[in-house]
Design an enzyme around this catalytic site. Structure first.
Site, short mmCIF file in Angstrom:
data_model
loop_
_atom_site.label_atom_id
_atom_site.label_comp_id
_atom_site.label_asym_id
_atom_site.label_seq_id
_atom_site.Cartn_x
_atom_site.Cartn_y
_atom_site.Cartn_z
N ARG A 1 -1.57 12.04 -40.49
CA ARG A 1 -1.07 10.72 -40.06
C ARG A 1 0.14 10.30 -40.88
NH1 ARG A 1 -5.18 5.74 -39.84
NH2 ARG A 1 -4.89 5.84 -42.10
N LYS B 1 2.02 3.66 -40.25
CA LYS B 1 1.48 3.00 -41.44
C LYS B 1 2.64 2.86 -42.41
CE LYS B 1 -2.83 3.13 -43.87
NZ LYS B 1 -3.20 1.73 -43.77
N1 PXG Z 1 -5.65 -1.06 -39.02
C1 PXG Z 1 -4.73 -1.30 -39.97
C2 PXG Z 1 -3.61 -2.22 -39.69
C3 PXG Z 1 -4.85 -0.68 -41.22
O1 PXG Z 1 -3.95 -0.91 -42.17
C4 PXG Z 1 -6.88 0.38 -40.43
C5 PXG Z 1 -6.69 -0.25 -39.22
C6 PXG Z 1 -8.05 1.31 -40.59
O2 PXG Z 1 -7.62 2.65 -40.62
P1 PXG Z 1 -8.35 3.77 -41.48
O3 PXG Z 1 -7.58 5.00 -41.20
O4 PXG Z 1 -8.27 3.35 -42.92
O5 PXG Z 1 -9.73 3.83 -40.99
C7 PXG Z 1 -5.96 0.17 -41.46
C8 PXG Z 1 -6.13 0.84 -42.78
C9 PXG Z 1 -5.90 -2.18 -48.08
C10 PXG Z 1 -6.19 -1.01 -47.23
O6 PXG Z 1 -5.45 -1.98 -49.22
C11 PXG Z 1 -5.90 -1.05 -45.90
C12 PXG Z 1 -6.15 0.06 -45.11
C13 PXG Z 1 -6.70 1.18 -45.65
C14 PXG Z 1 -6.98 1.20 -46.99
C15 PXG Z 1 -6.73 0.10 -47.81
O7 PXG Z 1 -6.09 -3.31 -47.61
N2 PXG Z 1 -5.84 -0.05 -43.80
#
Ligand code: PXG
Length: 289
Positions: free
Chosen positions: A50, A149
């Protein structure tokens, strides 16, 4: 703490980036948040893949191979003994000049930080989370596509501010068409009977890695799993709602916009999927050695 910075592990106090890095000046870069469980990096290949897709989408060439990036992650975990932790993998556009042009930046910087993350308080996993729909909409897919991301998370930060100022820890973000997209750092799921539904990526949703694991585990457990457009109607009338994310894992939602969802308590399907997720997460991944 030792930080991976462009091929070297350096002490935290020496891990510095230039004020001319376009990551800082413009949020020009990409990142991943990854977990380690029981001495293994969870879904490392998927996160690296990703990261490369995000980089490709912003025309950023990562100066390492996929294997090189994966090795940098494992090496950083090992150096910091992060066996159950949180890894932040960052690629910035690099040092450039004042002015947007990314092609003036010399070389992308690769950074890996391995530490821990503060999840939601344990109590909320047992009792459920209250969330609120906010006015800040998720980026249009032809703006910064939510699949990217990127280091520019202001859209989500603005939504988080609204949620917190409304007394909630997380927000439901709608897309420009008014359909449910996701939360600020988590994906959203609806349970109705034996069916699990989550918005497709084209609705302005990051294709979360936790989301994809949960969909697979749900299908294996005999649930019907669908990607479909959701409106707030489907949220308000759901039997259960939960969020998924690397940091959050699987967390039940019990109120949305101060309305009670289902029975107003974490539901059976959510609890079952959370348990299945923990079993899977603690028994798979790339060994840290
Ligand atoms: N939507 C968004 C906008 C994200 O940023 C997810 C969904 C979930 O994706 P994953 O691949 O993690 O299942 C994310 C992921 C933080 C933090 O520091 C945020 C994420 C991941 C790890 C830490 O707030 N976001």
């Amino acid at each position: 703490m030792k930080i991976y910075l462009n091929g070297k592990l350096v002490p935290e106090k020496d891990a510095k980036v230039s004020v001319f890095d376009h990551g800082l000046l413009y949020g020009d870069g990409v990142f991943e948040g990854i977990r380690s469980y029981n001495g293994r990096v969870f879904m490392l290949e998927e996160h690296v893949e990703r990261l490369f897709r995000s980089a490709k989408a912003i025309d950023l060439k990562i100066p390492l191979t996929r294997e090189g990036v994966a090795k940098a992650v494992v090496r950083t975990c090992l150096a910091n003994r992060v066996m159950n932790g949180y890894i932040r993998l960052i690629v910035t556009r690099g040092v450039g000049s004042l002015g947007l042009n990314p092609y003036n930046c010399a070389k992308p910087q690769v950074i890996v930080i391995a530490g821990t993350i503060q999840l939601y308080p344990k109590k909320l996993y047992d009792e459920g989370l209250s969330i609120v729909t906010v006015g800040t909409i998720r980026n249009h897919t032809e703006s910064i596509n939510p699949q990217i991301k990127s280091l520019n998370y202001l859209n989500n930060v603005l939504a988080k501010i609204e949620a917190i100022n409304s007394g909630c820890l997380e927000a439901v973000m709608l897309n420009p068409q008014g359909f449910v997209a996701e939360a600020t750092g988590d994906n959203i799921f609806v349970v109705r009977g034996n069916t699990l539904v989550t918005p497709p990526a084209w609705c302005g949703t990051l294709e979360g890695i936790t989301r994809n694991v949960v969909m697979k585990l749900a299908a294996e457990s005999g649930m019907t799993v669908r990607e479909d457009v959701l409106t707030r109607y489907e949220l308000y009338t759901a039997d259960e709602v939960f969020l998924t994310g690397t940091a959050a894992e699987v967390i039940p939602v019990v109120t949305i916009d101060r309305r009670s969802i289902g029975i107003g308590k974490p539901g059976k399907a959510t609890r079952k999927l959370a348990a299945a997720f923990h079993r899977f997460a603690s028994s798979s991944g790339t060994p840290i050695k």
